[in-house]
Design a protein around this motif. Structure first.
Motif, PDB file in Angstrom:
ATOM      1  N   PRO A 128      47.242  67.607  80.845  1.00  0.00           N
ATOM      2  CA  PRO A 128      46.894  67.647  79.417  1.00  0.00           C
ATOM      3  C   PRO A 128      46.139  68.899  79.010  1.00  0.00           C
ATOM      4  O   PRO A 128      46.199  69.321  77.859  1.00  0.00           O
ATOM      5  CB  PRO A 128      46.036  66.384  79.233  1.00  0.00           C
ATOM      6  N   GLY A 129      45.415  69.523  79.932  1.00  0.00           N
ATOM      7  CA  GLY A 129      44.640  70.707  79.577  1.00  0.00           C
ATOM      8  C   GLY A 129      45.358  72.019  79.809  1.00  0.00           C
ATOM      9  O   GLY A 129      44.828  73.079  79.480  1.00  0.00           O
ATOM     10  N   ALA A 130      46.575  71.961  80.369  1.00  0.00           N
ATOM     11  CA  ALA A 130      47.295  73.190  80.694  1.00  0.00           C
ATOM     12  C   ALA A 130      48.413  73.496  79.712  1.00  0.00           C
ATOM     13  O   ALA A 130      48.922  74.619  79.687  1.00  0.00           O
ATOM     14  CB  ALA A 130      47.858  73.108  82.108  1.00  0.00           C
ATOM     15  N   GLY A 131      48.840  72.515  78.919  1.00  0.00           N
ATOM     16  CA  GLY A 131      49.908  72.755  77.974  1.00  0.00           C
ATOM     17  C   GLY A 131      51.175  73.214  78.680  1.00  0.00           C
ATOM     18  O   GLY A 131      51.557  72.672  79.713  1.00  0.00           O
ATOM     19  N   SER A 132      51.824  74.223  78.119  1.00  0.00           N
ATOM     20  CA  SER A 132      53.053  74.742  78.721  1.00  0.00           C
ATOM     21  C   SER A 132      52.774  75.729  79.848  1.00  0.00           C
ATOM     22  O   SER A 132      53.705  76.188  80.509  1.00  0.00           O
ATOM     23  CB  SER A 132      53.907  75.425  77.647  1.00  0.00           C
ATOM     24  N   ASP A 133      51.513  76.059  80.061  1.00  0.00           N
ATOM     25  CA  ASP A 133      51.139  77.016  81.108  1.00  0.00           C
ATOM     26  C   ASP A 133      50.811  76.247  82.379  1.00  0.00           C
ATOM     27  O   ASP A 133      49.642  75.988  82.685  1.00  0.00           O
ATOM     28  CB  ASP A 133      49.947  77.850  80.647  1.00  0.00           C
ATOM     29  N   LEU A 134      51.848  75.881  83.119  1.00  0.00           N
ATOM     30  CA  LEU A 134      51.652  75.042  84.297  1.00  0.00           C
ATOM     31  C   LEU A 134      50.694  75.666  85.295  1.00  0.00           C
ATOM     32  O   LEU A 134      49.916  74.963  85.957  1.00  0.00           O
ATOM     33  CB  LEU A 134      53.006  74.771  84.967  1.00  0.00           C
ATOM     34  N   ALA A 135      50.705  76.997  85.416  1.00  0.00           N
ATOM     35  CA  ALA A 135      49.840  77.666  86.384  1.00  0.00           C
ATOM     36  C   ALA A 135      48.354  77.533  86.049  1.00  0.00           C
ATOM     37  O   ALA A 135      47.506  77.838  86.889  1.00  0.00           O
ATOM     38  CB  ALA A 135      50.200  79.145  86.487  1.00  0.00           C
ATOM     39  N   ALA A 136      48.039  77.058  84.850  1.00  0.00           N
ATOM     40  CA  ALA A 136      46.634  76.864  84.466  1.00  0.00           C
ATOM     41  C   ALA A 136      46.108  75.502  84.893  1.00  0.00           C
ATOM     42  O   ALA A 136      44.993  75.123  84.505  1.00  0.00           O
ATOM     43  CB  ALA A 136      46.479  77.035  82.957  1.00  0.00           C
ATOM     44  N   LEU A 137      46.836  74.771  85.696  1.00  0.00           N
ATOM     45  CA  LEU A 137      46.450  73.413  86.079  1.00  0.00           C
ATOM     46  C   LEU A 137      45.061  73.367  86.699  1.00  0.00           C
ATOM     47  O   LEU A 137      44.617  74.333  87.354  1.00  0.00           O
ATOM     48  CB  LEU A 137      47.477  72.826  87.036  1.00  0.00           C
ATOM     49  N   ALA A 138      44.375  72.244  86.487  1.00  0.00           N
ATOM     50  CA  ALA A 138      42.982  72.107  86.931  1.00  0.00           C
ATOM     51  C   ALA A 138      42.779  71.037  87.992  1.00  0.00           C
ATOM     52  O   ALA A 138      41.665  70.911  88.533  1.00  0.00           O
ATOM     53  CB  ALA A 138      42.096  71.795  85.727  1.00  0.00           C
ATOM     54  N   THR A 139      43.796  70.234  88.301  1.00  0.00           N
ATOM     55  CA  THR A 139      43.648  69.230  89.354  1.00  0.00           C
ATOM     56  C   THR A 139      43.250  69.922  90.658  1.00  0.00           C
ATOM     57  O   THR A 139      43.889  70.883  91.080  1.00  0.00           O
ATOM     58  CB  THR A 139      44.958  68.446  89.530  1.00  0.00           C
ATOM     59  N   ARG A 140      42.180  69.436  91.296  1.00  0.00           N
ATOM     60  CA  ARG A 140      41.627  70.090  92.483  1.00  0.00           C
ATOM     61  C   ARG A 140      41.981  69.328  93.747  1.00  0.00           C
ATOM     62  O   ARG A 140      41.984  68.093  93.773  1.00  0.00           O
ATOM     63  CB  ARG A 140      40.098  70.175  92.379  1.00  0.00           C
ATOM     64  N   ALA A 141      42.261  70.075  94.798  1.00  0.00           N
ATOM     65  CA  ALA A 141      42.438  69.519  96.132  1.00  0.00           C
ATOM     66  C   ALA A 141      41.477  70.238  97.062  1.00  0.00           C
ATOM     67  O   ALA A 141      41.519  71.470  97.172  1.00  0.00           O
ATOM     68  CB  ALA A 141      43.878  69.687  96.610  1.00  0.00           C
ATOM     69  N   VAL A 142      40.590  69.484  97.692  1.00  0.00           N
ATOM     70  CA  VAL A 142      39.566  70.047  98.573  1.00  0.00           C
ATOM     71  C   VAL A 142      39.839  69.573  99.995  1.00  0.00           C
ATOM     72  O   VAL A 142      40.001  68.371 100.240  1.00  0.00           O
ATOM     73  CB  VAL A 142      38.158  69.626  98.123  1.00  0.00           C
ATOM     74  N   ARG A 143      39.862  70.516 100.922  1.00  0.00           N
ATOM     75  CA  ARG A 143      40.213  70.171 102.297  1.00  0.00           C
ATOM     76  C   ARG A 143      39.005  69.684 103.081  1.00  0.00           C
ATOM     77  O   ARG A 143      37.907  70.222 102.968  1.00  0.00           O
ATOM     78  CB  ARG A 143      40.825  71.381 102.996  1.00  0.00           C
ATOM     79  N   ASP A 144      39.249  68.640 103.865  1.00  0.00           N
ATOM     80  CA  ASP A 144      38.240  68.116 104.780  1.00  0.00           C
ATOM     81  C   ASP A 144      38.940  67.835 106.103  1.00  0.00           C
ATOM     82  O   ASP A 144      39.493  66.755 106.320  1.00  0.00           O
ATOM     83  CB  ASP A 144      37.618  66.840 104.208  1.00  0.00           C
ATOM     84  N   GLY A 145      38.952  68.834 106.982  1.00  0.00           N
ATOM     85  CA  GLY A 145      39.655  68.690 108.254  1.00  0.00           C
ATOM     86  C   GLY A 145      41.157  68.647 108.037  1.00  0.00           C
ATOM     87  O   GLY A 145      41.741  69.560 107.463  1.00  0.00           O
ATOM     88  N   ASP A 146      41.766  67.564 108.463  1.00  0.00           N
ATOM     89  CA  ASP A 146      43.211  67.412 108.338  1.00  0.00           C
ATOM     90  C   ASP A 146      43.609  66.620 107.098  1.00  0.00           C
ATOM     91  O   ASP A 146      44.749  66.146 106.996  1.00  0.00           O
ATOM     92  CB  ASP A 146      43.772  66.711 109.589  1.00  0.00           C
ATOM     93  N   THR A 147      42.675  66.457 106.169  1.00  0.00           N
ATOM     94  CA  THR A 147      42.938  65.676 104.960  1.00  0.00           C
ATOM     95  C   THR A 147      42.477  66.446 103.735  1.00  0.00           C
ATOM     96  O   THR A 147      41.526  67.225 103.787  1.00  0.00           O
ATOM     97  CB  THR A 147      42.205  64.311 105.021  1.00  0.00           C
ATOM     98  N   TRP A 148      43.162  66.243 102.612  1.00  0.00           N
ATOM     99  CA  TRP A 148      42.786  66.821 101.332  1.00  0.00           C
ATOM    100  C   TRP A 148      42.368  65.700 100.386  1.00  0.00           C
ATOM    101  O   TRP A 148      42.984  64.624 100.374  1.00  0.00           O
ATOM    102  CB  TRP A 148      43.960  67.579 100.712  1.00  0.00           C
ATOM    103  N   THR A 149      41.325  65.945  99.596  1.00  0.00           N
ATOM    104  CA  THR A 149      40.898  64.998  98.570  1.00  0.00           C
ATOM    105  C   THR A 149      41.250  65.580  97.209  1.00  0.00           C
ATOM    106  O   THR A 149      40.852  66.700  96.885  1.00  0.00           O
ATOM    107  CB  THR A 149      39.391  64.729  98.646  1.00  0.00           C
ATOM    108  N   VAL A 150      41.995  64.803  96.417  1.00  0.00           N
ATOM    109  CA  VAL A 150      42.537  65.289  95.150  1.00  0.00           C
ATOM    110  C   VAL A 150      41.925  64.532  93.982  1.00  0.00           C
ATOM    111  O   VAL A 150      41.854  63.295  93.992  1.00  0.00           O
ATOM    112  CB  VAL A 150      44.074  65.145  95.119  1.00  0.00           C
TER     113      VAL A 150
END
Length: 404
Positions: A128-150
């Motif tokens: 919703p915050g990126a509009g047509s500019d997909l590269a502006a996405l804000a969803t974050r993925a943070v790595r913790d060892g062999d797992t990512w938290t999104v």
């Protein structure tokens, strides 16, 4: 290609052309007596799901152009299909991306149940915050060892209410420019941190959804491509998506134009000279689009889809909207009728189904879904026609420093 490989390809092609492959499948698994799912699994294992895919992954390494031969032979025998309307995102977007960037383990795990429809897929790209500019996405993925938290929010997600898996892009390095700090994942939609909420459309249906991701855990083994290479991987998905939407194979006078032409022939009392001229113009344009799609599929037989698919998707959206508008005018008061406004959660997208009022309203979304027409015009201008690109002042600025 080596002589051995060429000989093997020739034998597989000959076997397809003379029907031996399909005949063997039908002999061992009579569609009249075989469970539907068992038949689809056997078809995949026989290499007749996607004949151009590698052997062992639903294909035979055969030319893509032979797929219609297989489809026709199996349809004539009354064999079930995999319900492509219901699993279109998996077939058209997830599968080619997994094939190109997935590990051997990922291909073995995901492709078979994807094709048989045992596992439905959705696409977690738009925000919703990126509009047509997909590269502006804000969803974050943070790595913790062999797992990512999104954590984040996605929107306009078709079929999320049905999906077992999702293709997801998330920002993994906010210190890089917006196209560089993105990584591509396969997300488990059954994770307790995934919440799906319906978005009711102008048709009364809710085939779209908004999806909230809160502490969703994704193993690194479910990453497609390298860390930070998500934009490159996503580009493959998007190119295939536009071909899947705008370049589907249809017969002459198929799709929306066929519905209107049938009404024209059946209801002579509705005809006027002006509507006749408009129908002829749109019929010719629809035929040009269909033949252009055939040309594009011939190009696909020797490589990955390119930006030309954006042009097909553009024409698909415009033609559907103009043809459905013509149909409403042709039917007059009857064209305003709409059979049912009941809230529905459909299992697939149907661009031409139900009545004229539904088709007119549903076509309005064609210029938004799968990339807005404005964005696709830029792609065609820059990457097909070679025109100068629009100025982009944020190209080299770290995402975290961009105004939002």
């Amino acid at each position: 290609m080596s002589t051995i490989d060429a000989d093997g390809l020739r034998r597989r092609t000959d076997a397809l052309l003379d029907g031996r492959r399909t005949a063997a499948l039908l002999a061992a698994h009579d569609p009249a007596t075989t469970d539907r799912l068992d038949f689809l699994r056997a078809r995949f294992d026989a290499g007749l799901a996607w004949v151009h895919f590698p052997a062992g992954l639903g294909g035979l390494d055969a030319p893509r152009s032979l797929q219609p031969v297989v489809e026709a032979e199996l349809a004539a025998a009354g064999a079930p299909d995999s319900d492509p309307r219901r699993i279109g995102i998996g077939l058209g977007m997830a599968a080619p991306t997994i094939l190109r960037y997935g590990t051997d383990e990922q291909k073995q795990r995901f492709l078979r149940p994807l094709w048989t429809g045992e596992e439905v897929w959705c696409q977690l790209f738009s925000e919703p915050g990126a509009g047509s500019d997909l590269a502006a996405l804000a969803t974050r993925a943070v790595r913790d060892g062999d797992t990512w938290t999104v954590d984040g929010q996605k929107v306009w997600t078709s079929g999320a209410h049905l999906a077992r898996w999702a293709i997801l892009i998330a920002r993994t390095d906010p210190g890089l420019p917006k196209h560089q700090g993105i990584t591509y994942f396969v997300c488990d939609m059954s994770d307790p941190g995934v919440e799906v909420r319906p978005l009711r459309q102008i048709t009364g249906e809710a085939e779209f959804n908004e999806v909230f991701l809160t502490g969703v855990r994704i193993p690194d083994a479910h990453r497609l491509g390298g860390v930070g290479e998500g934009w490159r991987v996503a580009s493959t998905t998007l190119m295939n998506e536009r071909v899947a939407i705008g370049g589907a194979r249809v017969p002459r006078e198929g799709g929306m134009i066929g519905v209107v032409a049938e009404t024209w022939r059946a209801r002579p009392e509705l005809r006027t000279h002006d509507l006749h001229q408009r129908l002829l113009t749109l019929w010719v344009e629809a035929e040009v689009a269909r033949l252009t799609g055939e040309r594009l599929r011939q190009q696909l037989a020797v490589g990955q889809p390119g930006p030309e698919g954006s042009g097909l998707k553009l024409s698909f959206a415009r033609l559907n909207q103009e043809i459905s508008g013509l149909e409403v005018e042709l039917l007059g008061a009857d064209g305003l009728a709409y059979d049912d406004w009941t809230m529905r959660r459909p299992e697939g997208v149907d661009f031409t189904g139900r009545d004229a009022g539904y088709r007119y309203l549903r076509a309005k979304g064609n210029s938004i879904e799968g990339g807005t027409s404005e964005v696709l015009l830029n792609i065609v201008a820059e990457r097909v026609l070679g025109l100068p690109p629009e100025p982009r002042t944020d190209k080299d600025v770290a995402w975290k420093d961009l105004p939002r």
